[in-house]
Write a protein that holds these residues in place. Structure first.
Motif, PDB file in Angstrom:
ATOM      1  N   PHE A  12     112.057 -20.567  86.572  1.00 27.32           N
ATOM      2  CA  PHE A  12     112.920 -20.224  85.445  1.00 27.32           C
ATOM      3  C   PHE A  12     112.217 -20.493  84.119  1.00 27.32           C
ATOM      4  N   GLU A  13     111.586 -21.648  84.014  1.00 24.17           N
ATOM      5  CA  GLU A  13     110.878 -21.988  82.776  1.00 24.17           C
ATOM      6  C   GLU A  13     109.711 -21.028  82.540  1.00 24.17           C
ATOM      7  N   GLU A  14     109.003 -20.680  83.609  1.00 22.71           N
ATOM      8  CA  GLU A  14     107.885 -19.741  83.490  1.00 22.71           C
ATOM      9  C   GLU A  14     108.384 -18.358  83.068  1.00 22.71           C
ATOM     10  N   ALA A  15     109.504 -17.926  83.641  1.00 24.65           N
ATOM     11  CA  ALA A  15     110.078 -16.618  83.289  1.00 24.65           C
ATOM     12  C   ALA A  15     110.543 -16.601  81.841  1.00 24.65           C
ATOM     13  N   LYS A  16     111.176 -17.690  81.389  1.00 25.42           N
ATOM     14  CA  LYS A  16     111.612 -17.760  79.992  1.00 25.42           C
ATOM     15  C   LYS A  16     110.411 -17.669  79.052  1.00 25.42           C
ATOM     16  N   ALA A  17     109.346 -18.375  79.387  1.00 30.16           N
ATOM     17  CA  ALA A  17     108.147 -18.343  78.549  1.00 30.16           C
ATOM     18  C   ALA A  17     107.529 -16.945  78.536  1.00 30.16           C
ATOM     19  N   CYS A  18     107.521 -16.292  79.678  1.00 33.70           N
ATOM     20  CA  CYS A  18     106.986 -14.934  79.768  1.00 33.70           C
ATOM     21  C   CYS A  18     107.823 -13.971  78.939  1.00 33.70           C
ATOM     22  N   ALA A  19     109.135 -14.069  79.048  1.00 35.97           N
ATOM     23  CA  ALA A  19     110.025 -13.207  78.267  1.00 35.97           C
ATOM     24  C   ALA A  19     109.844 -13.457  76.769  1.00 35.97           C
ATOM     25  N   ARG A  20     109.716 -14.719  76.412  1.00 36.91           N
ATOM     26  CA  ARG A  20     109.517 -15.066  75.009  1.00 36.91           C
ATOM     27  C   ARG A  20     108.195 -14.484  74.498  1.00 36.91           C
ATOM     28  N   ALA A  21     107.132 -14.590  75.307  1.00 37.14           N
ATOM     29  CA  ALA A  21     105.822 -14.059  74.901  1.00 37.14           C
ATOM     30  C   ALA A  21     105.854 -12.528  74.766  1.00 37.14           C
ATOM     31  N   ARG A  22     106.648 -11.874  75.608  1.00 43.82           N
ATOM     32  CA  ARG A  22     106.757 -10.410  75.539  1.00 43.82           C
ATOM     33  C   ARG A  22     107.812  -9.969  74.529  1.00 43.82           C
ATOM     34  N   ARG A  23     108.546 -10.949  73.993  1.00 42.06           N
ATOM     35  CA  ARG A  23     109.611 -10.686  73.015  1.00 42.06           C
ATOM     36  C   ARG A  23     110.701  -9.767  73.581  1.00 42.06           C
ATOM     37  N   VAL A  24     111.112 -10.096  74.809  1.00 44.47           N
ATOM     38  CA  VAL A  24     112.201  -9.362  75.459  1.00 44.47           C
ATOM     39  C   VAL A  24     113.196 -10.383  75.996  1.00 44.47           C
ATOM     40  N   PRO A  25     114.440  -9.983  76.165  1.00 38.31           N
ATOM     41  CA  PRO A  25     115.414 -10.904  76.757  1.00 38.31           C
ATOM     42  C   PRO A  25     115.049 -11.208  78.217  1.00 38.31           C
ATOM     43  N   LEU A  26     115.404 -12.383  78.673  1.00 36.96           N
ATOM     44  CA  LEU A  26     115.136 -12.772  80.054  1.00 36.96           C
ATOM     45  C   LEU A  26     115.757 -11.764  81.022  1.00 36.96           C
ATOM     46  N   ARG A  27     116.955 -11.271  80.692  1.00 39.14           N
ATOM     47  CA  ARG A  27     117.631 -10.275  81.527  1.00 39.14           C
ATOM     48  C   ARG A  27     116.743  -9.063  81.754  1.00 39.14           C
ATOM     49  N   GLU A  28     116.065  -8.590  80.704  1.00 37.77           N
ATOM     50  CA  GLU A  28     115.202  -7.416  80.815  1.00 37.77           C
ATOM     51  C   GLU A  28     114.012  -7.700  81.737  1.00 37.77           C
ATOM     52  N   LEU A  29     113.451  -8.889  81.617  1.00 40.41           N
ATOM     53  CA  LEU A  29     112.326  -9.277  82.468  1.00 40.41           C
ATOM     54  C   LEU A  29     112.749  -9.322  83.935  1.00 40.41           C
ATOM     55  N   ILE A  30     113.922  -9.890  84.191  1.00 40.18           N
ATOM     56  CA  ILE A  30     114.436  -9.977  85.564  1.00 40.18           C
ATOM     57  C   ILE A  30     114.691  -8.584  86.122  1.00 40.18           C
ATOM     58  N   GLU A  31     115.321  -7.710  85.338  1.00 43.19           N
ATOM     59  CA  GLU A  31     115.585  -6.345  85.801  1.00 43.19           C
ATOM     60  C   GLU A  31     114.292  -5.603  86.102  1.00 43.19           C
ATOM     61  N   GLU A  32     113.288  -5.778  85.243  1.00 43.45           N
ATOM     62  CA  GLU A  32     111.998  -5.120  85.465  1.00 43.45           C
ATOM     63  C   GLU A  32     111.373  -5.602  86.776  1.00 43.45           C
ATOM     64  N   GLY A  33     111.437  -6.897  87.013  1.00 45.67           N
ATOM     65  CA  GLY A  33     110.887  -7.447  88.253  1.00 45.67           C
ATOM     66  C   GLY A  33     111.605  -6.922  89.479  1.00 45.67           C
ATOM     67  N   LEU A  34     112.932  -6.879  89.420  1.00 46.98           N
ATOM     68  CA  LEU A  34     113.699  -6.369  90.557  1.00 46.98           C
ATOM     69  C   LEU A  34     113.407  -4.884  90.807  1.00 46.98           C
ATOM     70  N   ARG A  35     113.314  -4.112  89.740  1.00 48.91           N
ATOM     71  CA  ARG A  35     113.000  -2.687  89.897  1.00 48.91           C
ATOM     72  C   ARG A  35     111.628  -2.506  90.547  1.00 48.91           C
ATOM     73  N   THR A  36     110.672  -3.309  90.131  1.00 47.37           N
ATOM     74  CA  THR A  36     109.326  -3.217  90.694  1.00 47.37           C
ATOM     75  C   THR A  36     109.335  -3.532  92.185  1.00 47.37           C
ATOM     76  N   VAL A  37     110.012  -4.583  92.570  1.00 49.30           N
ATOM     77  CA  VAL A  37     110.070  -4.969  93.981  1.00 49.30           C
ATOM     78  C   VAL A  37     110.765  -3.904  94.812  1.00 49.30           C
ATOM     79  N   VAL A  38     111.899  -3.413  94.339  1.00 49.80           N
ATOM     80  CA  VAL A  38     112.647  -2.395  95.084  1.00 49.80           C
ATOM     81  C   VAL A  38     111.837  -1.113  95.200  1.00 49.80           C
ATOM     82  N   ARG A  39     111.191  -0.696  94.129  1.00 45.15           N
ATOM     83  CA  ARG A  39     110.387   0.532  94.147  1.00 45.15           C
ATOM     84  C   ARG A  39     109.209   0.376  95.123  1.00 45.15           C
TER      85      ARG A  39
END
Length: 85
Positions: A12-39
């Motif tokens: 969770f802390e790593e994901a928050k830091a990644c989202a912060r570095a990309r300047r996107v909400p954590l929700r967007e990062l999680i959705e992107e990850g889920l889409r990638t895995v499902v695809r």
């Protein structure tokens, strides 16, 4: 849709830091990850082990396990000292 999931604190802390570095909400990062895995799961071909068989007739004659071991070590100095009969 809102949902609750449990993830490891360190992830969770790593994901928050990644989202912060990309300047996107954590929700967007999680959705992107889920889409990638499902695809990737649906587009990946199933693993197929190549046929590695070789020609031959298989084992010939009546060989015991000890006979096979002796044949394996034949010409290689014999059986290891602790396995000699």
């Amino acid at each position: 849709m809102k949902t609750t999931v449990e993830i490891a604190d360190s992830l969770f802390e790593e994901a928050k830091a990644c989202a912060r570095a990309r300047r996107v909400p954590l929700r967007e990062l999680i959705e992107e990850g889920l889409r990638t895995v499902v695809r990737n799961k649906t587009s990946r071909k199933p693993f197929k082990l190549r046929d590695g068989s070789v020609g031959g007739q298989g084992l010939q004659g009546d060989l015991s396990g000890d006979d096979i071991t002796e044949l394996i070590y034949e010409g290689r100095g014999g059986l290891p000292n602790n396995d000699r009969r």
